[in-house]
Design a protein around this motif. Structure first.
Motif, PDB file in Angstrom:
ATOM      1  N   LYS A  24       0.980  -1.297  -0.369  1.00  0.00           N
ATOM      2  CA  LYS A  24      -0.283   0.019  -0.343  1.00  0.00           C
ATOM      3  C   LYS A  24       1.070   1.064  -0.128  1.00  0.00           C
ATOM      4  CE  LYS A  24      -4.014  -2.350   2.395  1.00  0.00           C
ATOM      5  NZ  LYS A  24      -4.008  -2.477   3.918  1.00  0.00           N
ATOM      6  N   ILE A  25       2.042   1.300   1.011  1.00  0.00           N
ATOM      7  CA  ILE A  25       2.564   2.403   0.898  1.00  0.00           C
ATOM      8  C   ILE A  25       3.220   2.939  -0.207  1.00  0.00           C
ATOM      9  CG2 ILE A  25       4.557   3.779   2.166  1.00  0.00           C
ATOM     10  CD1 ILE A  25       3.558   2.124   5.034  1.00  0.00           C
ATOM     11  N   SER A  29       4.471   5.388  -3.962  1.00  0.00           N
ATOM     12  CA  SER A  29       5.108   6.423  -4.235  1.00  0.00           C
ATOM     13  C   SER A  29       5.653   7.782  -5.324  1.00  0.00           C
ATOM     14  CB  SER A  29       6.155   5.918  -4.313  1.00  0.00           C
ATOM     15  OG  SER A  29       6.230   4.509  -5.310  1.00  0.00           O
ATOM     16  N   LYS A  30       4.693   7.747  -5.936  1.00  0.00           N
ATOM     17  CA  LYS A  30       4.506   8.871  -7.285  1.00  0.00           C
ATOM     18  C   LYS A  30       4.249  10.376  -6.332  1.00  0.00           C
ATOM     19  CE  LYS A  30       2.496   9.520 -11.428  1.00  0.00           C
ATOM     20  NZ  LYS A  30       1.557   9.569 -12.643  1.00  0.00           N
ATOM     21  N   PHE A  31       3.482   9.941  -5.413  1.00  0.00           N
ATOM     22  CA  PHE A  31       2.929  11.310  -4.693  1.00  0.00           C
ATOM     23  C   PHE A  31       3.651  11.487  -3.577  1.00  0.00           C
ATOM     24  CE2 PHE A  31      -0.639   8.768  -6.817  1.00  0.00           C
ATOM     25  CZ  PHE A  31      -1.351   9.487  -7.925  1.00  0.00           C
ATOM     26  N   MET A  97      12.085   7.313   9.998  1.00  0.00           N
ATOM     27  CA  MET A  97      11.609   6.702   9.171  1.00  0.00           C
ATOM     28  C   MET A  97      10.503   7.504   8.606  1.00  0.00           C
ATOM     29  SD  MET A  97      11.799   5.404  12.129  1.00  0.00           S
ATOM     30  CE  MET A  97      10.061   5.460  12.453  1.00  0.00           C
ATOM     31  N   HIS A  98      11.670   8.273   7.529  1.00  0.00           N
ATOM     32  CA  HIS A  98      10.554   9.363   7.037  1.00  0.00           C
ATOM     33  C   HIS A  98      10.038   8.711   5.317  1.00  0.00           C
ATOM     34  CE1 HIS A  98      13.540   9.006   3.137  1.00  0.00           C
ATOM     35  NE2 HIS A  98      14.624   8.754   3.984  1.00  0.00           N
ATOM     36  N   MET A  99       8.764   9.769   5.078  1.00  0.00           N
ATOM     37  CA  MET A  99       7.849   9.395   4.281  1.00  0.00           C
ATOM     38  C   MET A  99       8.115   9.576   2.171  1.00  0.00           C
ATOM     39  SD  MET A  99       4.630   9.048   7.110  1.00  0.00           S
ATOM     40  CE  MET A  99       5.379  10.546   7.540  1.00  0.00           C
ATOM     41  N   ASP A 100       8.526  10.617   2.285  1.00  0.00           N
ATOM     42  CA  ASP A 100       9.550  11.008   1.263  1.00  0.00           C
ATOM     43  C   ASP A 100      10.280  10.612   0.735  1.00  0.00           C
ATOM     44  OD1 ASP A 100      10.900  11.821   2.782  1.00  0.00           O
ATOM     45  OD2 ASP A 100      11.206  13.574   1.790  1.00  0.00           O
ATOM     46  N   VAL A 101      10.074  10.176  -0.594  1.00  0.00           N
ATOM     47  CA  VAL A 101      11.137   9.183  -1.911  1.00  0.00           C
ATOM     48  C   VAL A 101      12.392  10.282  -2.768  1.00  0.00           C
ATOM     49  CG1 VAL A 101      10.312   7.146  -1.126  1.00  0.00           C
ATOM     50  CG2 VAL A 101       9.735   8.176  -3.232  1.00  0.00           C
ATOM     51  N   VAL A 102      13.113   9.655  -2.871  1.00  0.00           N
ATOM     52  CA  VAL A 102      13.903  10.408  -4.526  1.00  0.00           C
ATOM     53  C   VAL A 102      12.941  10.407  -5.406  1.00  0.00           C
ATOM     54  CG1 VAL A 102      15.951  10.403  -3.266  1.00  0.00           C
ATOM     55  CG2 VAL A 102      15.453   8.869  -4.547  1.00  0.00           C
ATOM     56  N   PHE A 114       6.253   2.377  -8.796  1.00  0.00           N
ATOM     57  CA  PHE A 114       5.590   3.137  -8.450  1.00  0.00           C
ATOM     58  C   PHE A 114       4.500   1.905  -7.278  1.00  0.00           C
ATOM     59  CE2 PHE A 114       6.706   6.939 -10.750  1.00  0.00           C
ATOM     60  CZ  PHE A 114       7.375   7.736  -9.507  1.00  0.00           C
ATOM     61  N   SER A 115       5.167   0.487  -7.970  1.00  0.00           N
ATOM     62  CA  SER A 115       4.237  -0.100  -6.936  1.00  0.00           C
ATOM     63  C   SER A 115       5.148  -1.681  -6.416  1.00  0.00           C
ATOM     64  CB  SER A 115       3.428  -0.949  -8.286  1.00  0.00           C
ATOM     65  OG  SER A 115       4.164  -1.351  -8.817  1.00  0.00           O
ATOM     66  N   LEU A 116       4.439  -2.320  -5.296  1.00  0.00           N
ATOM     67  CA  LEU A 116       5.350  -3.438  -5.042  1.00  0.00           C
ATOM     68  C   LEU A 116       5.182  -5.226  -6.118  1.00  0.00           C
ATOM     69  CD1 LEU A 116       7.389  -3.481  -2.809  1.00  0.00           C
ATOM     70  CD2 LEU A 116       5.081  -4.845  -1.674  1.00  0.00           C
ATOM     71  N   SER A 117       6.922  -4.658  -6.568  1.00  0.00           N
ATOM     72  CA  SER A 117       6.784  -6.111  -7.078  1.00  0.00           C
ATOM     73  C   SER A 117       7.810  -6.793  -6.150  1.00  0.00           C
ATOM     74  CB  SER A 117       7.401  -6.192  -8.365  1.00  0.00           C
ATOM     75  OG  SER A 117       8.608  -5.344  -8.305  1.00  0.00           O
ATOM     76  N   ILE A 118       7.200  -8.570  -6.145  1.00  0.00           N
ATOM     77  CA  ILE A 118       8.155  -9.338  -5.536  1.00  0.00           C
ATOM     78  C   ILE A 118       9.088 -10.231  -6.493  1.00  0.00           C
ATOM     79  CG2 ILE A 118       8.447 -11.342  -3.577  1.00  0.00           C
ATOM     80  CD1 ILE A 118       5.581  -9.813  -2.823  1.00  0.00           C
ATOM     81  N   ASP A 119      10.466 -10.176  -6.252  1.00  0.00           N
ATOM     82  CA  ASP A 119      11.050 -11.319  -7.484  1.00  0.00           C
ATOM     83  C   ASP A 119      11.708 -12.151  -5.914  1.00  0.00           C
ATOM     84  OD1 ASP A 119      12.694 -12.718  -8.853  1.00  0.00           O
ATOM     85  OD2 ASP A 119      13.932 -10.351  -9.570  1.00  0.00           O
ATOM     86  N   GLY A 120      11.508 -13.805  -5.250  1.00  0.00           N
ATOM     87  CA  GLY A 120      11.889 -13.915  -5.047  1.00  0.00           C
ATOM     88  C   GLY A 120      11.839 -13.476  -3.277  1.00  0.00           C
ATOM     89  N   ASP A 121      13.617 -13.030  -3.276  1.00  0.00           N
ATOM     90  CA  ASP A 121      13.224 -11.943  -1.741  1.00  0.00           C
ATOM     91  C   ASP A 121      13.672 -10.916  -1.794  1.00  0.00           C
ATOM     92  OD1 ASP A 121      14.645 -12.615   1.055  1.00  0.00           O
ATOM     93  OD2 ASP A 121      16.299 -11.650   0.723  1.00  0.00           O
ATOM     94  N   LYS A 122      13.587 -10.565  -3.195  1.00  0.00           N
ATOM     95  CA  LYS A 122      13.324  -8.729  -3.600  1.00  0.00           C
ATOM     96  C   LYS A 122      12.349  -8.034  -3.238  1.00  0.00           C
ATOM     97  CE  LYS A 122      17.287  -9.392  -6.321  1.00  0.00           C
ATOM     98  NZ  LYS A 122      17.989  -9.193  -7.938  1.00  0.00           N
ATOM     99  N   LEU A 123      12.222  -7.383  -3.007  1.00  0.00           N
ATOM    100  CA  LEU A 123      11.252  -6.539  -2.467  1.00  0.00           C
ATOM    101  C   LEU A 123      11.400  -5.274  -3.162  1.00  0.00           C
ATOM    102  CD1 LEU A 123       9.926  -7.174   1.233  1.00  0.00           C
ATOM    103  CD2 LEU A 123       8.646  -8.504  -0.319  1.00  0.00           C
TER     104      LEU A 123
END
Length: 760
Positions: A24-25, A29-31, A97-102, A114-123
C-alpha cells in the motif's frame, strides 16, 4: 517482564502483514517524490495506511498506543506513536523513518518504481530501501507491542517524519518537531535513527565543504596560444597543486579506521564549467566545483565535543584559501603545459588569477561509542545477524547532526541495501527486513535488561546502612586483595616452610629470596596463587566485617549521627572480628594449602603435606572427603579467633584515633584521601603488630597433615615453634606481612570510605 519472555513475545516479523502494508505504501510513492517546486510529497498518504494498522490499538479505542498526527503543512504530516513504559523518564525511540522518496523516472527502470513487485527475496520499488520499507517495519513492531502488551520499564516511541530527502522547504519535518519541543523527552534514552542500510550500525558520517574555483585567464585564438592565458590549463595545474598540498596537510588518520570510514578525507573536483565558444578559441575563464568530504567537525552528544582526529571546517577552508593565495602570488612557479603555455603575459602586464569561494558547509556526525544506545545496537545486531561491524560513510546526514546538537543520543541503522540507495531499480530484501525486525526487537529486550540492572543499582544506592556497608566493604576488600595478595603469598611460604635439618639452610633465606624463588619457579602468577578462594569470598568477608562493625557502631552510638569514641571503635572492631572468623577460617585454610604446597612438596617427609591441589575447589573437595567433613574446613578456628578479635579491635581503634588526630576532633568527614591512606595503612600495620604469632600458629595448623599431624593443637603448635625456633619462629614472614599490610589496608580503607561516601 523477563527478557527471555519479551523476546518470545515479540517473536518474528509477520511477513504477510508487512508485505501487505508495504504494498500500500509503495503504491503511494509516485506522490511522495521530493523535488520542489515541481514535486512536493504528500506524506499524509503514508500516514493513512500506518494509522489503519495502529489506530485499532490506540488509546481512543481502549488500546495502549498514544498516537499524535502532527502537521505543519497541509498534507505533509508527521506521526508520533508511543507505547508507554512503567518508569517515568525512561525512554527508547525509533526516529527517521521518513515518508518521502527521491525521484524516479519509470523510463529508466526495468520495472514499475511506483508499485511493489516481488522477485524471490527481493521487494522492488521506489522507497523499499529508502525509507518506506523502514516505515512498514517499525509500524509492525509497534503493532506487535500493542497486541501483546508487554510490561516495559522504558517507553517506546516511533517517530515517522516528513521531508527528509530535500531541505528546500523547511519547518515541515523533524526540524519543526524539535523546535516545538515535541521530541524533548526522547533525550532521556537512546534514539535509533532508522535510515541507513546493510544491517550494521552506521557510527559516523563525513562532513562536506562545497567549493568553487573560478579561474580567469585571457581568451584568444587557438592558433596563437602564446597570446592567451589558457584558463583550462591554469585550472588543471592549480587544482593539482591544491590537491597535493591538501593530502600532505590532511593525511589519513588511524582513527578513521576505528569509525570504519571507507576512505580518508578527500578534496576533489566534481563539476567543470566554462562560458562556451568555438573549438578554435582558448577559453579565458572557467569554474571548477567540487567538495572536501571526510572527518569534518564530528559532533558528539557528550558536551558536543569534537574528536581529536576530526578536521575543523574553518581550518580546512583557511588552508584551501592559503593554497590559492600562494598560487596567485607564485604563478611563475606553477607547472605549464608545453613551450608556449603561460599564466603571465609580461608584455601586457596581465596575470591569470584564481578565486575560491565556498557554499554552506555540512559538519559530520560521530555517534557516541560509549553510549548505552551504541552497545544495545551492537549487541542486538551481533545476535540477530551473527556479526557486528560498525561503519561510517563519507556522505552527510544533516538532520542527525542537528539532533546531536540538540542533545539527543543518536545511533543509526538501516536494513535496506546501500547498493540500491537512491538508485534506479531500487529494492530491499525481505530477509534483511526480518533481521531488522529482530535487531529492533532485541534492542528492546537488551534495553529492558539494562533497565532492570539500572533499577537494581538505583535500589542499591537508595538502600539502608546495612546494604551500604555491604557494598562498601566489598569494594574495600577487593582493593585490599589486589594490592596485598603477593605479600601474603610470601608470608605464608615463610611461615609454613619446614624446619631445616641440622647443618642445612632453610628453604628460603628470607622474604627477598622467597620472591626470587617463586618468580623463577612459577613466574609472576606464582605470587597470586591461591587468590581464587579469597577472591570468591572477599565480598562476603569484607561485607560481613564492615557490616557487623557498622551495626556495632549503631548499637554503641548514644544518638544518631554522633561519632564514636576510640574505645567504642575498639569494641566495634572486636565484635566484627568474632563474626568474620567463621568465614576467614575455611577461606584461609584453602588459601594456605595452595600457597604452601610448592614449598612443602620439596620436603614431604618432614613437612607432611605433599598433596598437589588443582585449585580452590579441589582443596575443599579433598578436605571434605578425607579430613572429617565440614569440620575439616574449620581447622585453625581458635587461632583465627585469637587473630581476628584483638587484631580488628586494634585496627579500627587505631584507624579512628589517627583520623581524629589528623582532623583535630571527632568530625573526620572533611579528611582528604591522603589522610585516609595514612590512617588506613598504619591501622593495618597495628593489626599484625598485635597478633602476628597467632597467625603463624594458624598457618602451620592449617597446612599440617590430617593423617599424620605434627601438632596436637594451637598451644602445642605454639610451644613446638618456640622450642625449635625460638621467638624468631613466631615471626616468620613478619616482614612481608607488614609490607603487605600498609598498602593493602590503605587501599581497603580508602576504597571503603570513598564508596560509602558516594552512597550517602
Amino acid at each position: 517482564m523477563a527478557t527471555s519472555n519479551l523476546k518470545e513475545t515479540l517473536g518474528d516479523l509477520n511477513k504477510e502483514s508487512f508485505i501487505s502494508l508495504l504494498t500500500k505504501i509503495i503504491g503511494e510513492s509516485k506522490f511522495l517524490q521530493n523535488n520542489p517546486p515541481e514535486l512536493i510529497p504528500e506524506e499524509d498518504r503514508v500516514i493513512k495506511h500506518v494509522l489503519d494498522c495502529l489506530l485499532p490499538y490506540s488509546t481512543t479505542t481502549g488500546g495502549p498506543l498514544i498516537v499524535n498526527h502532527v502537521t505543519y503543512f497541509p498534507g505533509r504530516g508527521n506521526l508520533i506513536v508511543e507505547y508507554p513504559g512503567t518508569q517515568p523518564g525512561k525512554i527508547l525511540s525509533f526516529v527517521g523513518m521518513h515518508m518521502d522518496v527521491v525521484t524516479a523516472n519509470p523510463n529508466d527502470w526495468d520495472f514499475d518504481p511506483f508499485s511493489l513487485s516481488i522477485d524471490g527475496d527481493k521487494l522492488r520499488g521506489r522507497g523499499t530501501t529508502d525509507c518506506l520499507g523502514h516505515v512498514a517495519l517499525v509500524t509492525e513492531l509497534m503493532k506487535r507491542l500493542a497486541e501483546t502488551k508487554p510490561k516495559l520499564e522504558s517507553t517506546v516511541v516511533a517517530v515517522f517524519i516528513a521531508n527528509e530527502e530535500n531541505s528546500a522547504i523547511t519547518g515541515v519535518g523533524v526540524d519543526a518537531l524539535v523546535k516545538n519541543g515535541l521530541l524533548d523527552k526522547l533525550k532521556g534514552g537512546p534514539l535509533f535513527w532508522i535510515d541507513t542500510a546493510d544491517k550494521q550500525p552506521c557510527i559516523g558520517t563525513g562532513g562536506m565543504i562545497p567549493w568553487k574555483l573560478q579561474v580567469t585567464g585571457k581568451l584568444f585564438h587557438s592558433g596563437l596560444p602564446h597570446k592567451a592565458i589558457n584558463a583550462l590549463e591554469l585550472s588543471m595545474e592549480a587544482l593539482k597543486e591544491i590537491q597535493l598540498r591538501f593530502y600532505k596537510d590532511f593525511p589519513p588518520h588511524p582513527d578513521e579506521q576505528v569509525y570504519g570510514f571507507a576512505t580518508p578525507s578527500t578534496m576533489k573536483p566534481t563539476q567543470w564549467n566554462y562560458p562556451g565558444g568555438g573549438i578554435n578559441q582558448i577559453p579565458g575563464e572557467c569554474t571548477i566545483s567540487g567538495d572536501v568530504s571526510g572527518r569534518l567537525s564530528f559532533r558528539f552528544r557528550t558536551n558536543l565535543l569534537v574528536p581529536i582526529f576530526s578536521l575543523s571546517v574553518k581550518d580546512v577552508m583557511n588552508k584551501l584559501q592559503e593554497y590559492v593565495d600562494y598560487i596567485n602570488e607564485n604563478l611563475n612557479k606553477l607547472d605549464t603545459r608545453g613551450p608556449v603555455s603561460k599564466y603571465i603575459l609580461h608584455d601586457e602586464n596581465l596575470r591569470g588569477s584564481l578565486t575560491l569561494t565556498f557554499d554552506e558547509a555540512l559538519s559530520g556526525v560521530a555517534c557516541d561509542l560509549n553510549s548505552r544506545g551504541f552497545h544495545v545496537l551492537c549487541k542486538a545486531t551481533e545476535e540477530a545477524v551473527g556479526h557486528v561491524k560498525p561503519y561510517s560513510i563519507t556522505g552527510s546526514l544533516p538532520l542527525i547532526r542537528e539532533l546531536q546538537d540538540e542533545g539527543f543520543d543518536v545511533q543509526t541503522a538501516g536494513y535496506g541495501l546501500m547498493a540500491t540507495y537512491h538508485a534506479k531499480n531500487e529494492y530491499c530484501l525481505l530477509s534483511d527486513m526480518c533481521q531488522g525486525y529482530h535487531i529492533s526487537a532485541l534492542g528492546l529486550v537488551l534495553n529492558t535488561l539494562l533497565d532492570l540492572i539500572q533499577l537494581h543499582f538505583i535500589a542499591l544506592f537508595k538502600m539502608g546502612d546495612v546494604a551500604k556497608d555491604l557494598t562498601s566493604g566489598t569494594v574495600g576488600g577487593a582493593a585490599q586483595l589486589i594490592v596485598g595478595h603477593p605479600f601474603d603469598t610470601i608470608k605464608v611460604k615463610l611461615q609454613s616452610q619446614p624446619v631445616p635439618l641440622p647443618g642445612q639452610p632453610p628453604r628460603y633465606a628470607g622474604a627477598v629470596d622467597a620472591v626470587k624463588q617463586t618468580l623463577a619457579a612459577e613466574g609472576p602468577r606464582g605470587l597470586y596463587k591461591g587468590m581464587g578462594a579469597p577472591l570468591a569470598t572477599v565480598a562476603a568477608f569484607n561485607a560481613l566485617l564492615f557490616t557487623v562493625r557498622g551495626q556495632m557502631e549503631s548499637f554503641l552510638r548514644s544518638e544518631p549521627g554522633i561519632p564514636l569514641t576510640v574505645n567504642q571503635q575498639v569494641i566495634a572492631g572486636a565484635g566484627a572480628g568474632v563474626a568474620v572468623s567463621f568465614l576467614a577460617c575455611p577461606t584461609e585454610l584453602i588459601k594456605c594449602r595452595l600457597q604452601a604446597q610448592s614449598a612443602l612438596a620439596v620436603d614431604a617427609g618432614s613437612a607432611g603435606v605433599a598433596v598437589k591441589y588443582g585449585g580452590p575447589m579441589d582443596v575443599a573437595k579433598q578436605v571434605l572427603r578425607s579430613e572429617g567433613g565440614a569440620m575439616g574446613l574449620f581447622k585453625g578456628l581458635v587461632p583465627t579467633l585469637a587473630r581476628e578479635v584483638p587484631g580488628n579491635a586494634a585496627m579500627f581503634g587505631v584507624y579512628e584515633a589517627l583520623k581524629q588526630y589528623m582532623a583535630g576532633g571527632t568530625d573526620t568527614s572533611k579528611l582528604g584521601r591522603g589522610s585516609l591512606i595514612v590512617a588506613g595503612g598504619l591501622a593495618g600495620a597495628s593489626f599484625w603488630s598485635m597478633v602476628y604469632p597467632t597467625d603463624v600458629v594458624k598457618s602451620v595448623l592449617q597446612v599440617d597433615d590430617y593423617k599424620n599431624p605434627k601438632y596436637k593443637g594451637s598451644m602445642h603448635a605454639f610451644r613446638s615453634i618456640l622450642a625449635s625456633e625460638g621467638v624468631k619462629g613466631l615471626y616468620k614472614g613478619f616482614g612481608p606481612a607488614m609490607a603487605r599490610s600498609i598498602p593493602a589496608n590503605a587501599a581497603c580503607f580508602l576504597a571503603y570510605e570513598v564508596t560509602r561516601s558516594s552512597l550517602g
